[in-house]
Design a protein around this motif. Structure first.
Motif, PDB file in Angstrom:
ATOM      1  N   SER A 240      89.198 118.702  48.843  1.00 39.63           N
ATOM      2  CA  SER A 240      89.617 117.300  48.956  1.00 39.63           C
ATOM      3  C   SER A 240      90.193 117.074  50.354  1.00 39.63           C
ATOM      4  O   SER A 240      90.365 118.021  51.136  1.00 39.63           O
ATOM      5  CB  SER A 240      90.689 116.998  47.912  1.00 39.63           C
ATOM      6  N   ALA A 241      90.549 115.813  50.632  1.00 36.05           N
ATOM      7  CA  ALA A 241      91.149 115.476  51.931  1.00 36.05           C
ATOM      8  C   ALA A 241      92.421 116.298  52.142  1.00 36.05           C
ATOM      9  O   ALA A 241      92.673 116.796  53.236  1.00 36.05           O
ATOM     10  CB  ALA A 241      91.458 113.986  51.982  1.00 36.05           C
ATOM     11  N   GLU A 242      93.167 116.455  51.059  1.00 38.37           N
ATOM     12  CA  GLU A 242      94.411 117.213  51.160  1.00 38.37           C
ATOM     13  C   GLU A 242      94.125 118.696  51.437  1.00 38.37           C
ATOM     14  O   GLU A 242      94.797 119.322  52.250  1.00 38.37           O
ATOM     15  CB  GLU A 242      95.184 117.048  49.838  1.00 38.37           C
ATOM     16  N   ASP A 243      93.112 119.247  50.736  1.00 33.91           N
ATOM     17  CA  ASP A 243      92.770 120.672  50.900  1.00 33.91           C
ATOM     18  C   ASP A 243      92.463 121.010  52.352  1.00 33.91           C
ATOM     19  O   ASP A 243      92.744 122.110  52.824  1.00 33.91           O
ATOM     20  CB  ASP A 243      91.550 121.046  50.055  1.00 33.91           C
ATOM     21  N   ILE A 244      91.797 120.087  53.057  1.00 31.28           N
ATOM     22  CA  ILE A 244      91.399 120.408  54.430  1.00 31.28           C
ATOM     23  C   ILE A 244      92.431 119.906  55.448  1.00 31.28           C
ATOM     24  O   ILE A 244      92.258 120.046  56.654  1.00 31.28           O
ATOM     25  CB  ILE A 244      89.995 119.830  54.771  1.00 31.28           C
ATOM     26  N   GLY A 245      93.499 119.334  54.941  1.00 27.27           N
ATOM     27  CA  GLY A 245      94.566 118.870  55.836  1.00 27.27           C
ATOM     28  C   GLY A 245      94.147 117.725  56.733  1.00 27.27           C
ATOM     29  O   GLY A 245      94.516 117.676  57.915  1.00 27.27           O
TER      30      GLY A 245
END
Lengths: 384, 259
Positions: free
Chosen positions: B205-210
């Motif tokens: 997700s967007a969060e996973d990839i920072g």
């Protein structure tokens, strides 16, 4: 019709279908015109693991059953049975090793054939021995640590293209059929050569040559099974491979139905597409009936063989006769529906009609198949 | 050699049509495929792996159903598949997409080579490959038609030009975009299909990839699509017949109307 194939079987169909549509169909007319062996197409089949389907898992294959190989060959046959024959003949060439070969022979020859790195061929027929296998003249004599082969095989599929040949030779003439044995001969063995490519009516993409043995010396351990078991191995080999020939017939039948029905919808005469005429509809309907009935028998026979490998002769012959007679009939009908266009080389059905004929002849003529079925019936009813 | 191949799921061009009311692609009922140019990139990656060893990871950004193209890539010889998928990515233009893919690649780890198709057949921009290289701060070469030589540290390539081709030697890491002359993609193997059936894919997700939320999706896209429209239909055509003199006469008559 839905035959409720397993997931793995559907995968085999998808792969063979893709090879047929993308590689075989665009090239088949040229291969036919030039008598050209389809090396690139066979390489793409190797890359897709299709050569591994009939080989046991312990020798690098998929351990597929009769139905698996039937499904692959049906698709390939829809494209070109010349290409399908080249593929099938490689499997036929190693069936004797799978059926009767020693562990050493299996370990040496099966993995490269499963990977499609080497092709195989099966050598039985001779000038005076076809349907009557007892007329075989080729001999093998043990001389110290080597067998010495002499004689000539005729009309051998994949001749000159294969690296591994399984051949039948007489080791003891006095014993009649029990005096035949099978051997593995490799490309490059001293005293072994292949004749020029034969010119054929159809299946021109496949290579057909003589195999010539002149004091051909091979190591003693290249015998397949014990001496004298050659005919048993041959019979079991052909029983196993015949449903594959039936499958090529299904492929041609399907291709002919596809081509002629598509044409009949487009061709306008007397102001209407010709498919609106009952005379044409009935021809197409009969083609579809015969095709589907043949497919049902071939698949059922293949399933029977997978479940009862010791009881395969009769069903194997029955499905071969039905599907290949159907292929001949349906291909003639397809040319008829397409009329003058069907007769022209620009359209694929004239090739299909030329190709179909061999299916009724090779791997045991359809007359010989009926003999087998008749003899099996005789045996069965004697037991009652 | 560690190779990353970027692939995109696109509508099959064989049955693309525009919704006459909205002028956008009618995606309903249209089959999705792996972008054809990406198939050549994947095939070259698998060929390089077969030649030099290493592994091939396929990376895609798209909705959850884009795992279908990752699965297809496994059947064709890829080892791993990663999907970057998040509602926050919706509406991304080529710049925001390049940023997102670059972030995902940082997350995947080190690489020697990135291969992309020249362009996707739906957007046809040919910008994401070069944009990604800029984001990753690595060199790129576009429109590769042949890999002449390959080693762990260097590639010798042919770059297609309008009037022939350039021969380019590059050291790794590098990003290449490829054209269809590069190779003939293989047909999936039985082993590959079986592996693909069982494959599991990492979904980031967007969060996973920072990812910085200002740089992704519509908000991170400098491109604004003002309108989309099909090209106007072609004008009327007529075939003139008769002798050359008669045809000229007819032609003059037709032109005279406009004088």
């Amino acid at each position: 019709m839905d035959y409720f194939l397993s997931e793995e079987q559907s995968m085999i169909v998808e792969i063979a279908k893709q090879i047929t549509d993308e590689r075989i169909i665009p090239q088949r007319a040229e291969l036919d015109r030039k008598d050209e062996f389809p090396r690139d197409i066979l390489n793409s089949m190797a890359q897709a693991d299709l050569f591994g389907v009939p080989i046991p898992e312990e020798y690098g294959g998929f351990g597929g059953g009769c139905l698996d190989i039937v499904l692959a060959l049906e698709q390939l046959g829809r494209g070109c049975i010349g290409v399908g024959t080249a593929f099938a003949a490689s499997a036929l060439g190693v069936y004797p090793i799978i059926i009767s070969g020693s562990e050493e022979l299996k370990e040496k020859y099966l993995p490269p054939v499963a990977a499609g790195k080497k092709f195989a061929a099966f050598g039985l027929t001779e000038a005076n021995a076809g349907s009557d296998a007892s007329g075989i003249q080729t001999t093998a004599v043990l001389d110290g640590e080597e067998w010495v082969l002499n004689g000539t095989k005729q009309w051998i599929t994949n001749g000159g293209e294969a690296q591994i040949y399984t051949v039948v030779a007489i080791t003891d003439r006095k014993k009649g059929p029990r005096g035949a044995s099978m051997f593995v001969v490799e490309e490059g063995d001293a005293g072994f050569s292949c004749g020029p490519k034969e010119k054929k009516m159809g299946i021109r993409a496949s290579s057909t040559t003589e195999l010539i043995f002149k004091d051909c010396r091979i190591p003693k351990d290249r015998i397949i099974g014990r001496a004298g078991t050659g005919f048993v191995t041959v019979m079991k080999t052909l029983d196993s491979s015949r449903p594959g020939i039936a499958a090529l017939g299904l492929g041609i039948g399907q291709a002919c139905l596809d081509e002629s029905t598509t044409y009949a919808k487009q061709r306008v005469q007397f102001g209407k597409p010709i498919i609106s005429f009952q005379a044409v509809q009935h021809i197409l309907a009969d083609m579809a009936i015969q095709l589907e009935a043949s497919r049902a028998l071939v698949y059922s026979a293949a399933k029977h063989i997978d479940a009862h490998p010791k009881d395969m002769s009769k069903v194997s012959s029955m499905c071969k006769v039905m599907a290949t007679d159907m292929a001949m009939k349906v291909s003639i009908d397809a040319v008829q529906v397409m009329g003058g266009y069907g007769y022209m080389r620009e359209y694929p059905v004239e090739k299909m009609m030329r190709d179909a004929k061999i299916l009724q002849i090779y791997e045991g003529t359809n007359q010989v198949q009926r003999n087998v079925i008749g003899q099996e019936l005789n045996k069965e009813y004697s037991r009652r | 050699m560690k190779i990353i191949v970027c692939v995109k799921q696109v509508p099959d061009a064989k049955d693309v049509r525009l919704d006459p009311k909205t002028n956008t692609l009618a995606r309903e009922g249209v089959q999705s495929i792996m972008n054809p140019y990406d198939q050549y990139a994947l095939e070259e990656a698998v060929l390089l792996k077969e030649q030099l060893g290493g592994e091939v990871t396929v990376l895609s950004m798209g909705p959850p159903q884009a795992v279908d193209v990752l699965r297809q890539a496994i059947s064709l010889g890829a080892d791993h598949g990663v999907l970057v998928s998040d509602r926050a990515f919706a509406g991304a233009d080529t710049w925001a997409t390049s940023y997102t893919l670059a972030k995902a690649i940082h997350k995947i780890g080190d690489f020697d080579l990135i291969l992309c198709g020249k362009q996707a057949i739906d957007g046809d921009t040919a910008q994401v490959g070069p944009g990604l290289a800029i984001q990753l701060d690595i060199p790129f070469v576009t429109c590769i038609q042949k890999v002449r030589e390959a080693s762990e540290s260097e590639l010798v390539l042919e770059r297609m030009m309008d009037d022939g081709y350039d021969v380019v030697a590059v050291s790794l890491p590098v990003l290449l975009t490829v054209v269809k002359d590069l190779n003939i993609p293989r047909i999936p193997s039985l082993k590959g299909k079986m592996k693909a059936k069982k494959a599991e894919f990492k979904i980031l997700s967007a969060e996973d990839i920072g990812a910085d939320s200002a740089c992704i999706g519509l908000a991170g896209s400098p491109t604004q699509v003002v309108s989309v429209f099909p090209p106007p239909p072609r004008g009327e055509r007529a075939v003139l017949t008769g002798t050359v003199e008669e045809q000229i006469e007819q032609l003059v008559e037709k032109i005279a109307v406009y004088l």
